[in-house]
Design a protein around this motif. Structure first.
Motif, short mmCIF file in Angstrom:
data_model
loop_
_atom_site.label_atom_id
_atom_site.label_comp_id
_atom_site.label_asym_id
_atom_site.label_seq_id
_atom_site.Cartn_x
_atom_site.Cartn_y
_atom_site.Cartn_z
N ALA A 1 33.29 -12.48 -1.75
CA ALA A 1 33.35 -13.69 -2.57
C ALA A 1 34.36 -13.51 -3.70
N GLN A 2 34.46 -12.32 -4.26
CA GLN A 2 35.41 -12.09 -5.34
C GLN A 2 36.85 -12.29 -4.87
N GLN A 3 37.13 -11.89 -3.64
CA GLN A 3 38.49 -12.05 -3.12
C GLN A 3 38.83 -13.52 -2.94
N ILE A 4 37.88 -14.34 -2.44
CA ILE A 4 38.14 -15.77 -2.32
C ILE A 4 38.32 -16.40 -3.70
N SER A 5 37.52 -15.97 -4.68
CA SER A 5 37.64 -16.53 -6.02
C SER A 5 39.01 -16.25 -6.61
N ARG A 6 39.56 -15.08 -6.34
CA ARG A 6 40.92 -14.79 -6.82
C ARG A 6 41.95 -15.70 -6.16
N CYS A 7 41.78 -15.95 -4.85
CA CYS A 7 42.70 -16.87 -4.16
C CYS A 7 42.59 -18.27 -4.76
N LEU A 8 41.37 -18.71 -5.03
CA LEU A 8 41.17 -20.04 -5.62
C LEU A 8 41.80 -20.13 -7.00
N ALA A 9 41.60 -19.09 -7.83
CA ALA A 9 42.17 -19.11 -9.18
C ALA A 9 43.69 -19.08 -9.14
N ASP A 10 44.27 -18.24 -8.26
CA ASP A 10 45.74 -18.18 -8.17
C ASP A 10 46.31 -19.52 -7.71
N GLY A 11 45.67 -20.14 -6.71
CA GLY A 11 46.17 -21.43 -6.24
C GLY A 11 46.02 -22.52 -7.29
N ALA A 12 44.91 -22.50 -8.04
CA ALA A 12 44.72 -23.52 -9.08
C ALA A 12 45.76 -23.38 -10.19
N ASP A 13 46.15 -22.13 -10.49
CA ASP A 13 47.19 -21.94 -11.51
C ASP A 13 48.53 -22.48 -11.05
N SER A 14 48.78 -22.49 -9.75
CA SER A 14 50.07 -22.97 -9.23
C SER A 14 50.08 -24.48 -9.00
#
Length: 660
Positions: free
Chosen positions: A203-216
């Protein structure tokens, strides 16, 4: 990014109607939830009042004199966890069963869509548990569900994209360069060529993907929202599961989590330049989405999925292979009355869409599983048949062995026929194989007799059915002849004053035709009566009643023939009567002609009025265009004056600089 519902209000949130689990699994219509955010400080400072009304304990919301009923309704102070548990959790259960699911948030800008979906929490990073939106909760429950299914080997991957100005950007690889294109293949369906699918294991790995995409993701400031989403974002979770012991038991599903950009009006957002062009593209995409929803509600033969990239990507979610939830986010402020009403109408149409979700399984693997299940059922049925045969043998044995053998039959079952050919009772008497064979022959004889009786009963039922159909046909013929007789009686009454020989011969010929048909029907009735007499007494009685009815019809038609013969000797009507009738008809014709002339005149006047109205509408449209042009010219004039003043100041500054 949309405003979060953080301002406290006096209004309490209403518990939405809980959908039964079975209904959530079996329903195929698009489910719709409405969520109202609290009034934000800016609206409170402007003196805005709440205009939405909620029905206590009911999923109903009212705006003005309009009331709408949805699957779920959440008042301003509802918790994020309540929205997830009521609406989204059942969809995640469907994903684990191999069924695609979609959650999309729709509403005007600043209505709380991004906060509800959870990309807000991904951007902030340090949000509380209650502030977590739908996507972070889906991520947590996804891996919890995988841990609860250790018999399956699971694989999870995610993708994150945005549609900005009708261009698709990969948010997991924002520096990829060229925009991505949509492709479609028969076996794969609709996909995006070159889109990054990141495989994850926690779940932590998906959360990082979500945060990185939201920043972009592209955001911007408008008069209605400090961080307004300027693109449609789609976060997709791909889940594949394969049973560890049964490799053929493999499932796959997609979970689309869609955060749509908010619909907006340039007058309220005060957007200019690039923000104005972004708003135009956002509204165009949402308009195409509305056209697709309307076409699906009308069951139109053509659905315009290809009008925009957004509707193309959501083709399976709207009317296709998916279980879909739309969350309509609205503002309760009376200053947004019209936008809120449009959102509620939009969501109400979406409830009428029918989807066709299916379990996503490889066809060959599904066929193998089906065949295995069939073999298992056949084996089970075969075992049941063997048990029944053994029980029948035991029953025959106990019948020959006496009461004590019957008492002991339930303790042991013989496995073969030889074990029941010779049974010893408590007294020591022996039952021979010949006696046992005699009992078996008697059972076979009774079975044969039972089969013969069953066949005879079936034939009797078929015969009764044929008799019933014959009686139905006779009743229909009788009704037809009665109706024709009544019709001809009326015609004879109308011709009684002026019946000539030609009309008389015509009527006689028609009556003779009816008499012939009656004779044929009577013969059929006699045959049916004879058949029914052999079958049953009630059917014969019905046939005799039909014969009596035929005789009565013959008598009535004979009386009619006599009346026609008497009419043939009556003298013709005098000419005065004909002249009076002709005069009356001429007067009616003149009156009708006058009415026709008046109606034509009125129709011409109406057409002229329509022409004048059309010209008036055209002039009003031209006047509105002229006023808009005048407004634009005045604005341009003011801008030019401002630029001239600025140029004058710049020239003075340049002159001063030259002097110094």
């Amino acid at each position: 990014m949309d405003n979060s519902p953080s301002s406290p209000q006096s209004q309490q949130w209403i518990i939405p109607r809980r959908t039964p689990p079975t209904a959530a699994r079996m329903g195929e219509t698009v489910r719709v939830a409405v969520r109202a955010r609290p009034l934000v400080p800016r609206e409170l400072e402007d003196g805005s009042q709440a205009c939405l009304r909620f029905a206590p304990g009911q999923p109903q919301v009212s705006l003005g004199d309009k009331s709408f009923t949805f699957d779920y309704v959440f008042a301003p102070l509802c918790r994020q966890s309540a929205v997830y548990d009521q609406c989204v959790s059942p969809l995640l259960d469907s994903v684990f069963r191999g069924i695609n699911a979609t959650v999309l948030a729709y509403g005007q800008t600043g209505s709380g869509k991004t906060y509800t979906m959870g990309t807000f929490s991904a951007e902030m990073g340090d949000c509380t548990e209650e502030q977590l939106g739908i996507i972070p909760r889906v991520i947590t429950d996804l891996f919890d569900g995988i841990a609860q299914r250790p018999q399956y080997e699971s694989r999870v991957s995610v993708s994150f994209l945005e549609i900005y100005n009708e261009l698709i950007r990969d948010l997991l690889n924002p520096h990829s360069g060229e925009p991505l294109g949509i492709r479609e293949e028969p076996g794969r369906g609709i996909y995006i060529q070159g889109l990054t699918e990141q495989e994850v294991v926690s779940a932590q790995q998906i959360s990082r993907c979500l945060a990185d995409g939201a920043d972009s993701r592209v955001v911007g400031q408008t008069a209605m929202n400090e961080r307004s989403s300027r693109s449609h974002a789609i976060f997709t979770v791909h889940l594949s599961m394969q049973h560890r012991d049964v490799p053929e038991d493999a499932l796959s599903a997609k979970f689309h989590l869609v955060d749509l950009a908010g619909s907006e009006r340039a007058k309220k957002t005060q957007a200019e330049g690039e923000r104005f062009r972004e708003g135009i593209n956002i509204n165009m995409g949402l308009s195409c989405l509305g056209n697709v929803i309307s076409a699906l509600c009308r069951h139109s033969s053509h659905v315009p999925y290809r009008d925009s990239k957004l509707t193309r990507l959501l083709q399976d979610s709207l009317g296709g292979n998916s279980r879909t939830l739309m969350i309509a986010c609205v503002s309760p402020a009376d200053t947004n009355f019209e936008e809120t009403l449009n959102t509620l109408r939009y969501a109400d149409r979406a409830r009428q869409i029918k989807n066709k979700p299916v379990v996503n399984r490889d066809p060959q693997q599904a066929e193998i599983l089906r065949l295995r299940e069939t073999v298992r059922l056949l084996k089970s049925r075969l075992n049941q048949d063997e048990v029944a045969e053994i029980e029948q043998q035991v029953s025959a044995e106990t019948l020959l062995g006496g009461p004590e053998a019957a008492a002991g039959a339930g303790t042991a079952l013989p496995a073969t026929l030889s074990s029941v050919k010779c049974s010893v009772c408590a007294s020591g008497s022996v039952v021979s194989a010949a006696e046992y064979q005699k009992v078996c022959d008697r059972c076979r004889q009774l079975s044969s007799e039972n089969k013969d009786l069953t066949e005879q009963a079936g034939k009797a039922v078929d015969q009764a059915t044929q008799l019933y159909m014959s009686m139905t046909v006779l009743e229909h013929v009788q009704d037809v002849m009665l109706s024709r007789l009544e019709k001809w009686k009326a015609q004879l009454a109308a011709l009684s004053g002026s019946c000539d020989q030609l009309a008389l011969k015509y009527v006689q010929r028609m009556v003779q035709t009816v008499l012939t048909a009656a004779a044929v029907s009577a013969t059929a009735g006699v045959d049916a009566a004879s058949c029914s007499t052999n079958a049953s007494a009630p059917t014969a009685a019905v046939a005799m009643e039909c014969d009596e009815e035929m005789e009565r019809l013959k008598s009535q038609m004979s009386d009619t023939m006599n009346a026609i013969a008497r009419l043939s000797h009556n003298p013709r009507q005098d000419e005065a009567r004909y002249e009076a009738q002709i005069k009356e008809l001429e007067e009616r014709i003149n009156k009708l002609e006058a009415e026709r002339t008046e109606l034509l005149r009125q129709a011409n006047d109406a057409r002229q009025a329509e022409v004048r109205k059309a010209k008036l509408r055209e002039l009003e449209a031209k006047l509105a265009d002229a006023r808009r042009e005048l407004t634009d010219y005045n604005r341009m004039k003011r801008e030019k004056e401002k630029r001239d003043l600025e140029m004058g100041r710049l020239k003075e500054d340049m002159q001063k600089l030259k002097q110094t």
